[in-house]
Motif scaffolding. Structure first.
Motif, mmCIF file in Angstrom:
data_model
loop_
_atom_site.group_PDB
_atom_site.id
_atom_site.type_symbol
_atom_site.label_atom_id
_atom_site.label_comp_id
_atom_site.label_asym_id
_atom_site.label_seq_id
_atom_site.Cartn_x
_atom_site.Cartn_y
_atom_site.Cartn_z
ATOM 1 N N TYR A 134 5.084 5.930 -4.741
ATOM 2 C CA TYR A 134 5.781 5.626 -5.988
ATOM 3 C C TYR A 134 6.111 6.899 -6.767
ATOM 4 O O TYR A 134 5.236 7.708 -7.094
ATOM 5 C CB TYR A 134 4.926 4.699 -6.860
ATOM 6 C CG TYR A 134 5.603 4.234 -8.113
ATOM 7 C CD1 TYR A 134 6.504 3.174 -8.085
ATOM 8 C CD2 TYR A 134 5.360 4.858 -9.333
ATOM 9 C CE1 TYR A 134 7.139 2.734 -9.242
ATOM 10 C CE2 TYR A 134 5.988 4.434 -10.498
ATOM 11 C CZ TYR A 134 6.875 3.372 -10.437
ATOM 12 O OH TYR A 134 7.508 2.956 -11.586
ATOM 13 N N GLY A 135 7.393 7.096 -7.030
ATOM 14 C CA GLY A 135 7.827 8.259 -7.794
ATOM 15 C C GLY A 135 7.831 9.554 -7.016
ATOM 16 O O GLY A 135 8.121 10.614 -7.589
ATOM 17 N N LYS A 136 7.531 9.485 -5.703
ATOM 18 C CA LYS A 136 7.426 10.719 -4.911
ATOM 19 C C LYS A 136 8.483 10.796 -3.817
ATOM 20 O O LYS A 136 9.250 11.759 -3.762
ATOM 21 C CB LYS A 136 6.024 10.823 -4.307
ATOM 22 C CG LYS A 136 4.928 10.873 -5.356
ATOM 23 C CD LYS A 136 3.546 10.740 -4.733
ATOM 24 C CE LYS A 136 2.476 10.684 -5.815
ATOM 25 N NZ LYS A 136 1.125 10.415 -5.258
ATOM 26 N N LYS A 137 8.519 9.811 -2.931
ATOM 27 C CA LYS A 137 9.484 9.811 -1.829
ATOM 28 C C LYS A 137 10.045 8.410 -1.657
ATOM 29 O O LYS A 137 9.357 7.416 -1.910
ATOM 30 C CB LYS A 137 8.816 10.241 -0.511
ATOM 31 C CG LYS A 137 8.192 11.630 -0.514
ATOM 32 C CD LYS A 137 7.557 11.924 0.839
ATOM 33 C CE LYS A 137 6.683 13.184 0.794
ATOM 34 N NZ LYS A 137 7.482 14.404 0.619
ATOM 35 N N ASN B 16 11.699 2.444 -12.287
ATOM 36 C CA ASN B 16 11.726 3.818 -11.757
ATOM 37 C C ASN B 16 11.308 3.858 -10.288
ATOM 38 O O ASN B 16 10.543 4.727 -9.868
ATOM 39 C CB ASN B 16 10.814 4.724 -12.585
ATOM 40 C CG ASN B 16 11.219 4.767 -14.037
ATOM 41 O OD1 ASN B 16 12.397 4.782 -14.364
ATOM 42 N ND2 ASN B 16 10.229 4.759 -14.928
ATOM 43 N N SER B 17 11.823 2.930 -9.517
ATOM 44 C CA SER B 17 11.280 2.704 -8.181
ATOM 45 C C SER B 17 11.802 3.684 -7.142
ATOM 46 O O SER B 17 12.932 4.146 -7.206
ATOM 47 C CB SER B 17 11.603 1.280 -7.731
ATOM 48 O OG SER B 17 11.039 1.031 -6.474
ATOM 49 N N THR B 18 10.940 3.982 -6.183
ATOM 50 C CA THR B 18 11.353 4.680 -4.970
ATOM 51 C C THR B 18 11.320 3.716 -3.786
ATOM 52 O O THR B 18 11.436 4.124 -2.639
ATOM 53 C CB THR B 18 10.423 5.883 -4.696
ATOM 54 O OG1 THR B 18 9.059 5.491 -4.876
ATOM 55 C CG2 THR B 18 10.725 7.023 -5.642
ATOM 56 N N LEU B 19 11.125 2.421 -4.063
ATOM 57 C CA LEU B 19 11.129 1.397 -3.018
ATOM 58 C C LEU B 19 12.539 0.853 -2.843
ATOM 59 O O LEU B 19 13.183 0.428 -3.809
ATOM 60 C CB LEU B 19 10.184 0.250 -3.384
ATOM 61 C CG LEU B 19 10.177 -0.941 -2.420
ATOM 62 C CD1 LEU B 19 9.529 -0.568 -1.095
ATOM 63 C CD2 LEU B 19 9.466 -2.140 -3.031
ATOM 64 N N TRP B 20 13.004 0.843 -1.591
ATOM 65 C CA TRP B 20 14.325 0.322 -1.262
ATOM 66 C C TRP B 20 14.153 -0.821 -0.264
ATOM 67 O O TRP B 20 13.695 -0.629 0.862
ATOM 68 C CB TRP B 20 15.202 1.421 -0.657
ATOM 69 C CG TRP B 20 15.492 2.504 -1.645
ATOM 70 C CD1 TRP B 20 14.678 3.562 -1.963
ATOM 71 C CD2 TRP B 20 16.648 2.619 -2.473
ATOM 72 N NE1 TRP B 20 15.249 4.333 -2.936
ATOM 73 C CE2 TRP B 20 16.462 3.783 -3.263
ATOM 74 C CE3 TRP B 20 17.806 1.868 -2.615
ATOM 75 C CZ2 TRP B 20 17.422 4.195 -4.196
ATOM 76 C CZ3 TRP B 20 18.759 2.289 -3.540
ATOM 77 C CH2 TRP B 20 18.561 3.446 -4.311
ATOM 78 N N ILE C 224 0.842 -1.207 0.000
ATOM 79 C CA ILE C 224 0.000 0.000 0.000
ATOM 80 C C ILE C 224 0.872 1.251 0.000
ATOM 81 O O ILE C 224 0.681 2.182 -0.797
ATOM 82 C CB ILE C 224 -0.940 0.002 1.224
ATOM 83 C CG1 ILE C 224 -1.925 -1.164 1.140
ATOM 84 C CG2 ILE C 224 -1.684 1.335 1.332
ATOM 85 C CD1 ILE C 224 -2.716 -1.386 2.425
ATOM 86 N N ALA C 225 1.858 1.278 0.903
ATOM 87 C CA ALA C 225 2.722 2.452 1.043
ATOM 88 C C ALA C 225 3.542 2.701 -0.220
ATOM 89 O O ALA C 225 3.685 3.842 -0.669
ATOM 90 C CB ALA C 225 3.644 2.276 2.247
ATOM 91 N N ALA C 226 4.073 1.632 -0.806
ATOM 92 C CA ALA C 226 4.900 1.778 -2.009
ATOM 93 C C ALA C 226 4.098 2.340 -3.176
ATOM 94 O O ALA C 226 4.608 3.153 -3.959
ATOM 95 C CB ALA C 226 5.511 0.434 -2.385
ATOM 96 N N LEU D 242 7.090 -7.667 -4.225
ATOM 97 C CA LEU D 242 7.251 -6.227 -4.038
ATOM 98 C C LEU D 242 8.379 -5.699 -4.912
ATOM 99 O O LEU D 242 8.248 -4.660 -5.556
ATOM 100 C CB LEU D 242 7.550 -5.901 -2.569
ATOM 101 C CG LEU D 242 6.388 -5.922 -1.586
ATOM 102 C CD1 LEU D 242 6.906 -5.804 -0.159
ATOM 103 C CD2 LEU D 242 5.402 -4.796 -1.885
ATOM 104 N N VAL D 243 9.489 -6.417 -4.915
ATOM 105 C CA VAL D 243 10.655 -5.992 -5.695
ATOM 106 C C VAL D 243 10.320 -5.973 -7.176
ATOM 107 O O VAL D 243 10.676 -5.045 -7.903
ATOM 108 C CB VAL D 243 11.847 -6.922 -5.412
ATOM 109 C CG1 VAL D 243 13.048 -6.515 -6.253
ATOM 110 C CG2 VAL D 243 12.204 -6.891 -3.924
#
Length: 281
Positions: free
Chosen positions: A62-65, A83-87, A56-58, A76-77
């Motif tokens: 996404y693309g913002k923070k 263009n991910s903002t998920l680490w 949900i959070a990702a 998830l990965v």
């Protein structure tokens, strides 16, 4: 945070982390992250722990923070790779499944079963369990896909199989408690249970010794060579439980990327993170 500030003493440039804490167990993730997304004073989000919440959070971030998470679902990965903002701060559950099966093999198991929910967390285990078990020379027993509304019946189907060891992959701590209670109430012989990381929670530990005594599982830990566990225990007087080292990594990465952005003018904190971990220049 105090250690980070101390490390920057005397430096011309520096960053200061200001933290806001939200209890994942008591917060509506969608509402919380939606509010954080539009706040200019929020640079990054660390967490959540549960893969369903991270999904949900990702999506919202996404693309913002940047979102730095200890969640370990392989889906998830894949889902947020472009263009991910998920680490992701841990290896995926492909590794966790293999470690659980290796533990079963170490205990002398010949036949193994598993129960998991076909959601974004459990699906990794469902996809990889049989393949990895065969690779280790284990016989594959029942693979039960459970629904929370029928969890007790689903768990009993697993326990009725003649497996030596059964992997329990609960989506939530509440599901882990119900699995343990069903196990204790089951009539007849039962396999040995091994739980995945989500089970390690205060809710399971507080369920009472009748339900929890003798249960076993694995959880996210630090690299033993890092010395993190020793340093943590010296500082806080207790051993870490699950994910503390990865959360510390998230804080350090955020601070280093913010410092890098200040010095070199990266277009965003996420881009600064990419430049920092690339190991170039």
């Amino acid at each position: 945070c105090a250690t980070l500030e101390e490390a920057q003493t005397g430096m011309e440039h520096g960053v200061k982390l200001e933290l806001e804490w939200y209890d994942e167990e008591k917060t509506d993730i969608s509402d919380c992250v939606s509010a954080l997304t539009v706040r200019e004073d929020i640079a990054a989000v660390i967490g959540p722990f549960y893969s369903t919440h991270t999904d949900i959070a990702a999506g919202l971030l996404y693309g913002k923070k940047p979102l730095l998470t200890t969640s370990s679902s392989a889906d998830l990965v894949r889902k947020y790779s472009k263009n991910s903002t998920l680490w992701a701060l841990t290896e995926t559950d492909i590794t966790q499944c293999e470690v659980l099966l290796s533990k079963a093999l170490m205990y002398g198991a010949r036949k193994v079963g598993m129960i998991a929910s076909p959601d974004i967390y459990g699906q990794t285990f469902i996809d990889w369990f049989a393949f990895q078990a065969c690779e280790l020379g284990l016989e594959v027993g029942s693979v039960v896909e459970y629904d929370s509304s029928t969890l007790s019946d689903d768990m009993n189907r697993l326990l009725a199989d003649d497996c030596d060891i059964a992997l329990c992959i609960p989506t939530s701590p509440e599901d882990a408690v119900r699995m343990a209670q069903t196990y204790r109430n089951h009539k007849g012989s039962t396999p040995r249970l091994l739980f995945s990381d989500v089970a390690r929670s205060t809710k399971l530990l507080e369920a009472g010794s009748r339900s929890t005594e003798g249960l076993e599982g694995i959880s996210i830990d630090a690299n033993p060579e890092s010395g993190f566990n020793v340093a943590y225990e010296v500082r806080f007087g207790e051993a870490p439980t699950t994910g503390e080292a990865q959360i510390m990594d998230g804080l350090l990465l955020t601070a280093i990327a913010a410092y890098h952005k200040e010095l070199h003018g990266a277009e965003s904190l996420n881009q600064a993170l990419r430049e920092v971990v690339a190991g170039r220049d």
